[in-house]
Scaffold this motif. Structure first.
Motif, PDB file in Angstrom:
ATOM      1  N   THR A 153      33.060  59.309  68.272  1.00 52.32           N
ATOM      2  CA  THR A 153      33.887  58.635  67.278  1.00 52.32           C
ATOM      3  C   THR A 153      33.040  58.366  66.044  1.00 52.32           C
ATOM      4  OG1 THR A 153      35.170  57.519  69.008  1.00 52.32           O
ATOM      5  CG2 THR A 153      35.317  56.618  66.782  1.00 52.32           C
ATOM      6  N   TRP A 154      33.604  58.665  64.871  1.00 55.73           N
ATOM      7  CA  TRP A 154      32.948  58.297  63.614  1.00 55.73           C
ATOM      8  C   TRP A 154      33.933  57.524  62.760  1.00 55.73           C
ATOM      9  CZ3 TRP A 154      33.177  59.703  58.240  1.00 55.73           C
ATOM     10  CH2 TRP A 154      32.074  59.232  57.495  1.00 55.73           C
ATOM     11  N   ILE A 155      33.484  56.394  62.237  1.00 61.61           N
ATOM     12  CA  ILE A 155      34.330  55.501  61.453  1.00 61.61           C
ATOM     13  C   ILE A 155      33.672  55.244  60.104  1.00 61.61           C
ATOM     14  CG2 ILE A 155      35.372  53.205  61.335  1.00 61.61           C
ATOM     15  CD1 ILE A 155      35.285  53.114  64.387  1.00 61.61           C
ATOM     16  N   TYR A 156      34.489  55.294  59.052  1.00 60.90           N
ATOM     17  CA  TYR A 156      34.023  54.924  57.716  1.00 60.90           C
ATOM     18  C   TYR A 156      35.068  54.009  57.083  1.00 60.90           C
ATOM     19  CZ  TYR A 156      32.966  55.068  52.753  1.00 60.90           C
ATOM     20  OH  TYR A 156      32.685  54.706  51.459  1.00 60.90           O
ATOM     21  N   ALA A 157      34.615  52.940  56.439  1.00 62.88           N
ATOM     22  CA  ALA A 157      35.551  52.031  55.776  1.00 62.88           C
ATOM     23  C   ALA A 157      34.890  51.426  54.552  1.00 62.88           C
ATOM     24  CB  ALA A 157      35.995  50.923  56.720  1.00 62.88           C
ATOM     25  N   THR A 158      35.680  51.227  53.511  1.00 64.16           N
ATOM     26  CA  THR A 158      35.201  50.537  52.323  1.00 64.16           C
ATOM     27  C   THR A 158      34.748  49.124  52.687  1.00 64.16           C
ATOM     28  OG1 THR A 158      36.790  51.765  50.988  1.00 64.16           O
ATOM     29  CG2 THR A 158      35.843  49.792  49.999  1.00 64.16           C
ATOM     30  N   GLY A 159      33.687  48.655  52.065  1.00 65.04           N
ATOM     31  CA  GLY A 159      33.210  47.298  52.314  1.00 65.04           C
ATOM     32  C   GLY A 159      34.231  46.255  51.906  1.00 65.04           C
ATOM     33  N   LYS A 160      34.262  45.154  52.626  1.00 65.41           N
ATOM     34  CA  LYS A 160      35.226  44.088  52.348  1.00 65.41           C
ATOM     35  C   LYS A 160      34.757  43.219  51.184  1.00 65.41           C
ATOM     36  CE  LYS A 160      37.234  43.884  56.981  1.00 65.41           C
ATOM     37  NZ  LYS A 160      37.579  43.036  58.141  1.00 65.41           N
ATOM     38  N   PRO A 161      35.700  42.532  50.533  1.00 63.69           N
ATOM     39  CA  PRO A 161      35.340  41.714  49.368  1.00 63.69           C
ATOM     40  C   PRO A 161      34.572  40.450  49.759  1.00 63.69           C
ATOM     41  CG  PRO A 161      37.695  42.250  49.400  1.00 63.69           C
ATOM     42  CD  PRO A 161      37.154  42.573  50.747  1.00 63.69           C
ATOM     43  N   TYR A 162      33.782  39.947  48.825  1.00 59.88           N
ATOM     44  CA  TYR A 162      33.155  38.642  48.965  1.00 59.88           C
ATOM     45  C   TYR A 162      32.909  38.087  47.560  1.00 59.88           C
ATOM     46  CZ  TYR A 162      28.496  40.394  47.633  1.00 59.88           C
ATOM     47  OH  TYR A 162      27.430  40.923  46.957  1.00 59.88           O
ATOM     48  N   THR A 163      32.655  36.800  47.475  1.00 56.43           N
ATOM     49  CA  THR A 163      32.442  36.144  46.190  1.00 56.43           C
ATOM     50  C   THR A 163      30.960  36.122  45.875  1.00 56.43           C
ATOM     51  OG1 THR A 163      34.407  34.758  46.528  1.00 56.43           O
ATOM     52  CG2 THR A 163      32.838  34.048  44.858  1.00 56.43           C
ATOM     53  N   GLU A 164      30.570  36.755  44.785  1.00 53.77           N
ATOM     54  CA  GLU A 164      29.173  36.857  44.401  1.00 53.77           C
ATOM     55  C   GLU A 164      28.708  35.617  43.634  1.00 53.77           C
ATOM     56  OE1 GLU A 164      28.034  41.345  43.480  1.00 53.77           O
ATOM     57  OE2 GLU A 164      29.736  40.691  42.260  1.00 53.77           O
ATOM     58  N   PRO A 165      27.434  35.247  43.753  1.00 59.21           N
ATOM     59  CA  PRO A 165      26.895  34.154  42.938  1.00 59.21           C
ATOM     60  C   PRO A 165      26.580  34.650  41.527  1.00 59.21           C
ATOM     61  CG  PRO A 165      25.178  35.041  44.355  1.00 59.21           C
ATOM     62  CD  PRO A 165      26.450  35.780  44.709  1.00 59.21           C
ATOM     63  N   VAL A 166      26.721  33.750  40.548  1.00 59.09           N
ATOM     64  CA  VAL A 166      26.428  34.117  39.155  1.00 59.09           C
ATOM     65  C   VAL A 166      25.332  33.263  38.542  1.00 59.09           C
ATOM     66  CG1 VAL A 166      28.720  35.073  38.736  1.00 59.09           C
ATOM     67  CG2 VAL A 166      28.300  32.633  38.320  1.00 59.09           C
ATOM     68  N   GLY A 167      24.897  32.241  39.255  1.00 61.54           N
ATOM     69  CA  GLY A 167      23.844  31.392  38.703  1.00 61.54           C
ATOM     70  C   GLY A 167      23.628  30.151  39.537  1.00 61.54           C
ATOM     71  N   ILE A 168      22.880  29.208  38.974  1.00 62.50           N
ATOM     72  CA  ILE A 168      22.531  27.957  39.644  1.00 62.50           C
ATOM     73  C   ILE A 168      22.877  26.797  38.721  1.00 62.50           C
ATOM     74  CG2 ILE A 168      20.644  26.595  40.637  1.00 62.50           C
ATOM     75  CD1 ILE A 168      19.168  29.226  41.137  1.00 62.50           C
ATOM     76  N   GLU A 169      23.391  25.706  39.290  1.00 62.54           N
ATOM     77  CA  GLU A 169      23.656  24.511  38.513  1.00 62.54           C
ATOM     78  C   GLU A 169      23.127  23.294  39.262  1.00 62.54           C
ATOM     79  OE1 GLU A 169      27.813  23.971  37.886  1.00 62.54           O
ATOM     80  OE2 GLU A 169      28.262  23.579  39.994  1.00 62.54           O
ATOM     81  N   GLU A 170      22.893  22.215  38.508  1.00 69.62           N
ATOM     82  CA  GLU A 170      22.429  20.965  39.096  1.00 69.62           C
ATOM     83  C   GLU A 170      23.578  19.972  39.146  1.00 69.62           C
ATOM     84  OE1 GLU A 170      19.175  19.643  36.739  1.00 69.62           O
ATOM     85  OE2 GLU A 170      17.728  20.994  37.700  1.00 69.62           O
ATOM     86  N   ILE A 171      23.718  19.280  40.280  1.00 72.78           N
ATOM     87  CA  ILE A 171      24.738  18.247  40.424  1.00 72.78           C
ATOM     88  C   ILE A 171      24.080  16.974  40.931  1.00 72.78           C
ATOM     89  CG2 ILE A 171      26.606  19.891  40.868  1.00 72.78           C
ATOM     90  CD1 ILE A 171      26.352  19.193  43.840  1.00 72.78           C
ATOM     91  N   GLU A 172      24.682  15.845  40.573  1.00 74.93           N
ATOM     92  CA  GLU A 172      24.176  14.552  41.018  1.00 74.93           C
ATOM     93  C   GLU A 172      24.909  14.142  42.281  1.00 74.93           C
ATOM     94  OE1 GLU A 172      23.635   9.928  39.445  1.00 74.93           O
ATOM     95  OE2 GLU A 172      24.256  11.528  38.061  1.00 74.93           O
ATOM     96  N   MET A 173      24.159  13.860  43.345  1.00 75.73           N
ATOM     97  CA  MET A 173      24.739  13.496  44.624  1.00 75.73           C
ATOM     98  C   MET A 173      25.108  12.015  44.647  1.00 75.73           C
ATOM     99  SD  MET A 173      24.697  16.453  45.957  1.00 75.73           S
ATOM    100  CE  MET A 173      25.205  16.090  47.634  1.00 75.73           C
ATOM    101  N   PHE A 174      25.696  11.566  45.772  1.00 79.93           N
ATOM    102  CA  PHE A 174      26.162  10.192  45.903  1.00 79.93           C
ATOM    103  C   PHE A 174      25.028   9.186  45.725  1.00 79.93           C
ATOM    104  CE2 PHE A 174      29.011  12.454  49.132  1.00 79.93           C
ATOM    105  CZ  PHE A 174      29.853  12.894  48.124  1.00 79.93           C
ATOM    106  N   ASN A 175      23.832   9.544  46.199  1.00 80.17           N
ATOM    107  CA  ASN A 175      22.701   8.617  46.149  1.00 80.17           C
ATOM    108  C   ASN A 175      21.879   8.736  44.870  1.00 80.17           C
ATOM    109  OD1 ASN A 175      21.534  11.094  46.566  1.00 80.17           O
ATOM    110  ND2 ASN A 175      20.695  10.615  48.602  1.00 80.17           N
ATOM    111  N   GLY A 176      22.399   9.487  43.908  1.00 76.78           N
ATOM    112  CA  GLY A 176      21.696   9.632  42.636  1.00 76.78           C
ATOM    113  C   GLY A 176      20.722  10.797  42.586  1.00 76.78           C
TER     114      GLY A 176
END
Length: 237
Positions: free
Chosen positions: A129-152
């Motif tokens: 048996t040989w199987i070929y299939a297009t890769g499935k979608p996923y969400t790519e990263p585009v960068g990094i951001e800083e966020i402030e958490m609950f404890n500051g």
């Protein structure tokens, strides 16, 4: 659970049409389909600063479509038999509050091709048996951001790009098997065999994970099963 109010009840309308031609030895089949999807729900959490987060706000509602065409050619008789199939398909979702444009669903695969061969000689049966299939979608990263958490504290996190805007590498593999049938005493026909899964040890990516370390995005691939051997004995009484 869907309640028809806060979370809608999903619906689907199917339309299918096809044509087949069959002889004693061959089968050819072609089938097209279209499916309209309604009441879809997607849970897409986000990391938010502050307290009192209402996780109900992470449920998004939308609709979608699935369409495609499938081909099958099969040889049914003789020592050498088998079939080949090909599917051209598209599954697209539309969630206006989640993404500005329609996007591919996670199960969307544009192309899928399967080739199966069986050869019988005496008590032996060989198959591949040989199987070929297009890769499935996923969400790519585009960068990094800083966020402030609950404890500051300040935390870095990955910024996601367009919903399912990327594609995993194509999936393909070859499997082989050999099976010997035999009987002894008063037993029914038994079998001894060997299977080889993913013969050429293709590194098929199941999914990706992304982490941030010292200001850089680290990408990790999680792969499906590689080259695997299986020896089996089936005895029937």
């Amino acid at each position: 659970l869907a309640d028809g109010e806060r979370i809608p009840v999903s619906t689907a309308i199917h339309a299918v049409g096809g044509l087949s031609y069959e002889t004693d030895d061959l089968l050819f089949d072609i089938e097209a389909y279209y499916k309209s999807l309604g009441g879809l729900t997607e849970f897409a959490p986000r990391i938010l600063p502050g307290e009192g987060i209402d996780y109900n706000q992470f449920f998004y509602q939308g609709d979608g479509t699935a369409r495609g065409i499938e081909f099958l050619l099969q040889k049914k008789t003789g020592s050498l038999s088998g079939w080949l199939s090909y599917t051209l398909a598209e599954v697209e979702y539309n969630f206006p509050d989640l993404a500005d444009e329609p996007f591919p669903a996670l199960q969307d695969q544009t192309h899928e091709f399967k080739l199966v061969g069986l050869y019988e000689i005496g008590n032996w049966t060989f198959s591949s048996t040989w199987i070929y299939a297009t890769g499935k979608p996923y969400t790519e990263p585009v960068g990094i951001e800083e966020i402030e958490m609950f404890n500051g504290r300040i935390r870095e996190r990955v910024v996601a790009g367009d919903k399912n805007g990327g594609r995993l590498p194509a999936y393909h593999r070859m499997d082989l098997s050999a099976n010997y049938s035999f009987s002894f005493g008063d037993t029914d026909k038994s079998s001894l065999g060997l299977t080889i899964f993913n013969l050429y040890d293709r590194k098929n990516v199941w999914y990706k994970e992304f982490d941030v370390l010292e200001g850089e995005i680290l990408e990790s691939d999680f792969n499906l099963m590689g080259l695997t051997f299986n020896l089996f004995l089936n005895v029937k009484f």
